[in-house]
Write a protein that holds these residues in place. Structure first.
Motif, PDB file in Angstrom:
ATOM      1  N   ARG A  11       0.464  -1.189   0.287  1.00 22.48           N
ATOM      2  CA  ARG A  11      -0.145  -0.051  -0.057  1.00 22.48           C
ATOM      3  C   ARG A  11       0.728   1.417  -0.105  1.00 22.48           C
ATOM      4  O   ARG A  11       2.005   1.069   0.518  1.00 22.48           O
ATOM      5  CB  ARG A  11      -0.976  -0.169   0.888  1.00 22.48           C
ATOM      6  CG  ARG A  11      -2.101   1.263   1.034  1.00 22.48           C
ATOM      7  CD  ARG A  11      -3.134   1.120   2.223  1.00 22.48           C
ATOM      8  NE  ARG A  11      -3.490   0.103   2.598  1.00 22.48           N
ATOM      9  CZ  ARG A  11      -5.160  -0.549   3.126  1.00 22.48           C
ATOM     10  NH1 ARG A  11      -4.386  -0.144   4.194  1.00 22.48           N
ATOM     11  NH2 ARG A  11      -5.677  -1.790   3.520  1.00 22.48           N
ATOM     12  N   VAL A  12       0.302   2.004  -0.344  1.00 21.28           N
ATOM     13  CA  VAL A  12       1.243   3.559  -0.522  1.00 21.28           C
ATOM     14  C   VAL A  12       0.987   4.265   1.020  1.00 21.28           C
ATOM     15  O   VAL A  12       0.246   4.330   1.039  1.00 21.28           O
ATOM     16  CB  VAL A  12       0.733   4.579  -2.176  1.00 21.28           C
ATOM     17  CG1 VAL A  12       1.414   6.167  -1.900  1.00 21.28           C
ATOM     18  CG2 VAL A  12       0.906   3.848  -3.367  1.00 21.28           C
ATOM     19  N   ALA A  13       2.343   4.438   1.039  1.00 22.17           N
ATOM     20  CA  ALA A  13       2.211   5.636   2.654  1.00 22.17           C
ATOM     21  C   ALA A  13       2.671   6.847   2.686  1.00 22.17           C
ATOM     22  O   ALA A  13       1.369   7.515   2.628  1.00 22.17           O
ATOM     23  CB  ALA A  13       3.309   4.995   3.254  1.00 22.17           C
ATOM     24  N   LEU A  14       3.204   7.592   1.473  1.00 26.05           N
ATOM     25  CA  LEU A  14       3.176   8.565   1.460  1.00 26.05           C
ATOM     26  C   LEU A  14       3.279   8.830  -0.382  1.00 26.05           C
ATOM     27  O   LEU A  14       3.837   8.457  -1.102  1.00 26.05           O
ATOM     28  CB  LEU A  14       4.496   9.574   1.806  1.00 26.05           C
ATOM     29  CG  LEU A  14       4.927   9.062   3.506  1.00 26.05           C
ATOM     30  CD1 LEU A  14       6.598   9.083   3.570  1.00 26.05           C
ATOM     31  CD2 LEU A  14       4.170   9.607   4.021  1.00 26.05           C
ATOM     32  N   ALA A  15       2.337  10.241  -0.170  1.00 24.97           N
ATOM     33  CA  ALA A  15       2.728  10.078  -2.425  1.00 24.97           C
ATOM     34  C   ALA A  15       2.627  11.916  -2.125  1.00 24.97           C
ATOM     35  O   ALA A  15       1.770  12.498  -1.402  1.00 24.97           O
ATOM     36  CB  ALA A  15       1.145  10.223  -2.617  1.00 24.97           C
ATOM     37  N   ARG A  27       9.416  16.271   2.933  1.00 19.81           N
ATOM     38  CA  ARG A  27      10.148  15.030   1.924  1.00 19.81           C
ATOM     39  C   ARG A  27      10.306  13.631   1.921  1.00 19.81           C
ATOM     40  O   ARG A  27      10.200  13.216   3.586  1.00 19.81           O
ATOM     41  CB  ARG A  27      11.066  15.578   1.262  1.00 19.81           C
ATOM     42  CG  ARG A  27      13.073  15.675   1.915  1.00 19.81           C
ATOM     43  CD  ARG A  27      13.511  16.078   1.469  1.00 19.81           C
ATOM     44  NE  ARG A  27      13.859  15.057   0.462  1.00 19.81           N
ATOM     45  CZ  ARG A  27      14.798  15.380  -0.256  1.00 19.81           C
ATOM     46  NH1 ARG A  27      15.796  16.761   0.231  1.00 19.81           N
ATOM     47  NH2 ARG A  27      16.092  14.763  -0.405  1.00 19.81           N
ATOM     48  N   PRO A  28      10.474  12.412   1.664  1.00 17.63           N
ATOM     49  CA  PRO A  28      10.109  11.097   2.274  1.00 17.63           C
ATOM     50  C   PRO A  28      11.340  10.851   3.129  1.00 17.63           C
ATOM     51  O   PRO A  28      11.214  10.287   3.853  1.00 17.63           O
ATOM     52  CB  PRO A  28      10.112  10.452   0.234  1.00 17.63           C
ATOM     53  CG  PRO A  28       9.366  11.327  -0.622  1.00 17.63           C
ATOM     54  CD  PRO A  28       9.694  12.286   0.180  1.00 17.63           C
ATOM     55  N   GLU A  78      18.450  18.622   4.901  1.00 15.40           N
ATOM     56  CA  GLU A  78      18.563  18.204   2.809  1.00 15.40           C
ATOM     57  C   GLU A  78      20.455  18.572   2.203  1.00 15.40           C
ATOM     58  O   GLU A  78      21.074  19.151   3.436  1.00 15.40           O
ATOM     59  CB  GLU A  78      18.050  19.538   2.778  1.00 15.40           C
ATOM     60  CG  GLU A  78      16.651  19.298   2.620  1.00 15.40           C
ATOM     61  CD  GLU A  78      15.539  20.145   1.719  1.00 15.40           C
ATOM     62  OE1 GLU A  78      14.725  19.029   0.926  1.00 15.40           O
ATOM     63  OE2 GLU A  78      15.476  21.028   1.605  1.00 15.40           O
ATOM     64  N   GLY A  79      20.191  17.989   1.270  1.00 19.17           N
ATOM     65  CA  GLY A  79      21.487  17.429   1.367  1.00 19.17           C
ATOM     66  C   GLY A  79      21.685  19.181  -0.052  1.00 19.17           C
ATOM     67  O   GLY A  79      21.131  20.370  -0.343  1.00 19.17           O
ATOM     68  N   GLU A  80      22.666  18.999  -1.879  1.00 15.62           N
ATOM     69  CA  GLU A  80      22.348  20.122  -1.838  1.00 15.62           C
ATOM     70  C   GLU A  80      21.250  20.646  -2.820  1.00 15.62           C
ATOM     71  O   GLU A  80      21.087  21.722  -3.140  1.00 15.62           O
ATOM     72  CB  GLU A  80      23.319  19.591  -3.305  1.00 15.62           C
ATOM     73  CG  GLU A  80      25.272  19.079  -2.736  1.00 15.62           C
ATOM     74  CD  GLU A  80      25.995  19.321  -3.548  1.00 15.62           C
ATOM     75  OE1 GLU A  80      26.515  20.274  -4.267  1.00 15.62           O
ATOM     76  OE2 GLU A  80      25.718  18.277  -5.048  1.00 15.62           O
ATOM     77  N   ARG A 119       5.005  20.054  -0.058  1.00 16.26           N
ATOM     78  CA  ARG A 119       6.147  20.196   0.476  1.00 16.26           C
ATOM     79  C   ARG A 119       5.699  21.333   1.276  1.00 16.26           C
ATOM     80  O   ARG A 119       6.165  22.370   2.232  1.00 16.26           O
ATOM     81  CB  ARG A 119       7.404  20.173  -0.083  1.00 16.26           C
ATOM     82  CG  ARG A 119       8.081  19.280  -0.902  1.00 16.26           C
ATOM     83  CD  ARG A 119       9.446  19.405  -2.095  1.00 16.26           C
ATOM     84  NE  ARG A 119      10.106  20.395  -1.532  1.00 16.26           N
ATOM     85  CZ  ARG A 119      11.382  19.718  -1.041  1.00 16.26           C
ATOM     86  NH1 ARG A 119      11.336  18.185  -0.985  1.00 16.26           N
ATOM     87  NH2 ARG A 119      11.993  20.560  -1.154  1.00 16.26           N
ATOM     88  N   ARG A 120       4.984  22.416   0.377  1.00 16.45           N
ATOM     89  CA  ARG A 120       4.253  23.553   1.442  1.00 16.45           C
ATOM     90  C   ARG A 120       3.154  24.036   1.271  1.00 16.45           C
ATOM     91  O   ARG A 120       2.813  23.829  -0.326  1.00 16.45           O
ATOM     92  CB  ARG A 120       5.570  25.262   0.339  1.00 16.45           C
ATOM     93  CG  ARG A 120       4.971  24.982  -1.265  1.00 16.45           C
ATOM     94  CD  ARG A 120       6.227  25.883  -1.700  1.00 16.45           C
ATOM     95  NE  ARG A 120       7.900  25.228  -1.127  1.00 16.45           N
ATOM     96  CZ  ARG A 120       7.572  24.354  -2.106  1.00 16.45           C
ATOM     97  NH1 ARG A 120       7.084  24.395  -3.502  1.00 16.45           N
ATOM     98  NH2 ARG A 120       9.569  23.825  -2.232  1.00 16.45           N
ATOM     99  N   PHE A 121       2.900  24.820   2.043  1.00 19.95           N
ATOM    100  CA  PHE A 121       1.449  25.698   1.529  1.00 19.95           C
ATOM    101  C   PHE A 121       0.885  26.268   0.195  1.00 19.95           C
ATOM    102  O   PHE A 121       1.207  27.639   0.269  1.00 19.95           O
ATOM    103  CB  PHE A 121       0.645  25.483   3.036  1.00 19.95           C
ATOM    104  CG  PHE A 121      -1.037  26.169   2.826  1.00 19.95           C
ATOM    105  CD1 PHE A 121      -1.792  25.120   2.276  1.00 19.95           C
ATOM    106  CD2 PHE A 121      -1.450  27.403   3.417  1.00 19.95           C
ATOM    107  CE1 PHE A 121      -2.857  25.122   2.185  1.00 19.95           C
ATOM    108  CE2 PHE A 121      -2.931  27.739   3.488  1.00 19.95           C
ATOM    109  CZ  PHE A 121      -3.722  27.363   2.453  1.00 19.95           C
TER     110      PHE A 121
END
Length: 524
Positions: free
Chosen positions: A19-23, A63-64, A107-109, A242-244
């Motif tokens: 099942r998809v957890a995060l979309a 983010r995931p 986060e990365g680059e 990610r943002r509203f």
């Protein structure tokens, strides 16, 4: 809660792997993906020295990788300190020093915030506890001498499920908002979070297989985290932003079959404005919300007229965001209040006098106290706060003003620290603010108590509507006509803006700072 005590990793392991957890708009992850990725990362963190009992800072937007990193820490028995992604060097340095985190995950680059620059600005002595920096993506060396690793280095490790945590281990750390004092660090255990998550899910998502809740606020706050944890416990698919951005959000709600909305009253107002059509969201069962904006007291009734059922909820960092909720079948005016019935079936609520813990008669306003098996453990390294947080019998003093109704519901009124002591009476400033906001020229209002003339008097602080000038004498006269004499402001001061403190759940007015500014203007 029925069933055995669980760890948060156990909640993930129990969900259907397919099942998809995060979309997210850009892609999705199944519950099985989360198990594999978090187990790999847990092995990488363990190899780099992260162990059971450590605290790990998690500082990134939605983010995931946020959930993967959190689950990895939980599987090791390390606690996650959820850090607001909008923090800057001053606050970050204080919180790193206060929490003693051993590792920091960022986060990365591809990150949008200047996180590398912010970390370099933090004095070395304030980040002395850090032994490891982890980036979601590959990143150049940030802090010379501090070991650094990318989450992608875990890809080659074993994906076999790993869960070394114990139910009583600390799983989450939240920083209180600190609008009137410095933040306290709130500790939650695996078993209490798992129990509360299952209780919440049973009441709010009774059909998880068909549920598609939307998360438009950060994972990092108690509100956003509670939504994510509820979805994890129920194995529902959580749609994440990610943002509203209201217009983009409305389009996704309609295109993706969102069934449940959660957010603040001002978010509801913006969603309704962007939706334009009526009914606004025909596929949405309800919106659970927290009231942060005083001039939106009618939002539940306005939403009802647009076909959106809103349910007022109550919570805090110490109890999670959905400690209680109003009945879905109550009239809109009642559902618009924060509070309701406790979602944990064994939790109890009472209203007491804030000075002596004496339980007050039904309907009388006082401090809300809660007895719940799922509350937080304690405040980190803060014996004074811990001693003051609990009354006899383990009742938690919430610091909130509330009243109880005959059918056992709680109605939230305000923070106790926001309550004004006027004329010997505890007075909710929201009552005065509502009258002030209704006057011509007033866009927003806050009422503070200022020592004047050998007593404490209410002073209204207002922001003017564009192109208009509030009439101080007329506002005072209107308040005198509608309110008890001790509640009527003696002065009305106009400000360009109000001082606020930022939190993952939204901006909150710093009443103590505003009070000091008003007192300075008055020479009090």
């Amino acid at each position: 809660m029925s069933g055995p005590a669980l760890t948060l990793g156990g909640l993930n392991d129990a969900a259907p792997a397919h099942r998809v957890a995060l979309a997210f708009p850009e892609g999705s992850a199944s519950f099985g993906d989360l198990v594999a990725r978090s187990s790999r990362l847990a092995r990488l963190l363990a190899a780099r020295g992260v162990a059971r009992g450590d605290r790990v800072g998690l500082w990134m937007p939605n983010r995931p990788e946020w959930m993967v990193a959190a689950l990895a820490c939980w599987r090791l028995g390390a606690g996650v300190f959820a850090l607001n992604p909008r923090l800057r060097a001053g606050d970050m340095g204080k919180l790193i020093a206060q929490s003693g985190i051993r590792a920091l995950i960022v986060e990365g680059e591809t990150g949008e915030a200047p996180w590398a620059e912010i970390l370099r600005e933090i004095p070395e002595e304030r980040r002395a506890s850090l032994a490891l920096l982890v980036s979601a993506d590959a990143a150049p060396e940030i802090l010379p001498g501090l070991p650094q690793v990318a989450m992608t280095e875990a890809d080659a490790l074993s994906a076999a499920p790993l869960d070394d945590a114990r139910p009583g281990d600390v799983a989450m750390v939240f920083a209180t908002s600190g609008t009137t004092s410095g933040p306290k660090l709130v500790l939650h255990s695996h078993e209490r979070l798992a129990a509360q998550a299952r209780d919440i899910a049973a009441r709010l998502l009774p059909d998880p297989a068909g549920a598609r809740p939307l998360l438009s606020i950060p994972f990092a706050g108690a509100f956003g985290f509670t939504i994510a944890l509820m979805s994890l416990a129920s194995a529902a698919t959580l749609l994440v932003e990610r943002r509203f951005v209201p217009a983009e959000s409305v389009a996704r709600i309609r295109a993706s079959g969102v069934t449940h909305l959660y957010g603040t009253d001002d978010m509801a107002d913006k969603w309704l404005e962007a939706a334009e059509e009526t009914p606004a969201f025909p596929g949405v069962s309800y919106m659970g919300f927290a009231a942060y904006t005083p001039n939106l007291g009618d939002i539940a009734e306005r939403a009802e007229a647009r076909g959106l059922r809103m349910i007022g909820m109550y919570g805090m960092s110490e109890l999670l965001a959905f400690f209680s909720a109003q009945p879905a079948d109550a009239p809109a005016a009642e559902r618009g209040n924060g509070g309701g019935h406790a979602l944990c079936p064994t939790a109890r609520m009472r209203v007491c006098h804030p000075d002596d813990d004496r339980e007050l008669p039904l309907g009388e306003a006082g401090e809300l106290q809660v007895l719940s098996p799922n509350r937080f453990l304690e405040y980190l390294d803060n014996p004074e706060a811990n001693a003051g947080a609990f009354a006899d019998g383990g009742w938690f003093r919430t610091g909130d003003l509330a009243r109880m109704t005959p059918d056992g519901r709680m109605v939230f009124l305000s923070r106790i620290k926001d309550v004004l002591r006027l004329g010997g009476w505890l007075t909710d400033p929201a009552e005065i603010e509502a009258v002030v906001r209704a006057q011509p020229g007033v866009a927003s209002a806050q009422v503070v108590a200022i020592p004047m003339d050998r007593s404490v008097r209410p002073v209204a602080c207002v922001i003017a509507r564009a192109g208009e000038t509030p009439d101080e004498a007329a506002i005072i006269a209107a308040c005198q006509a509608e309110l008890a004499i001790w509640k009527a402001p003696v002065r009305v001061l106009t400000f360009d803006d109000f001082p606020v403190t930022d939190s993952p759940n939204g901006a909150k007015v710093q009443r103590n700072v505003l009070r000091d500014r008003a007192a300075a203007r008055l020479g009090a």
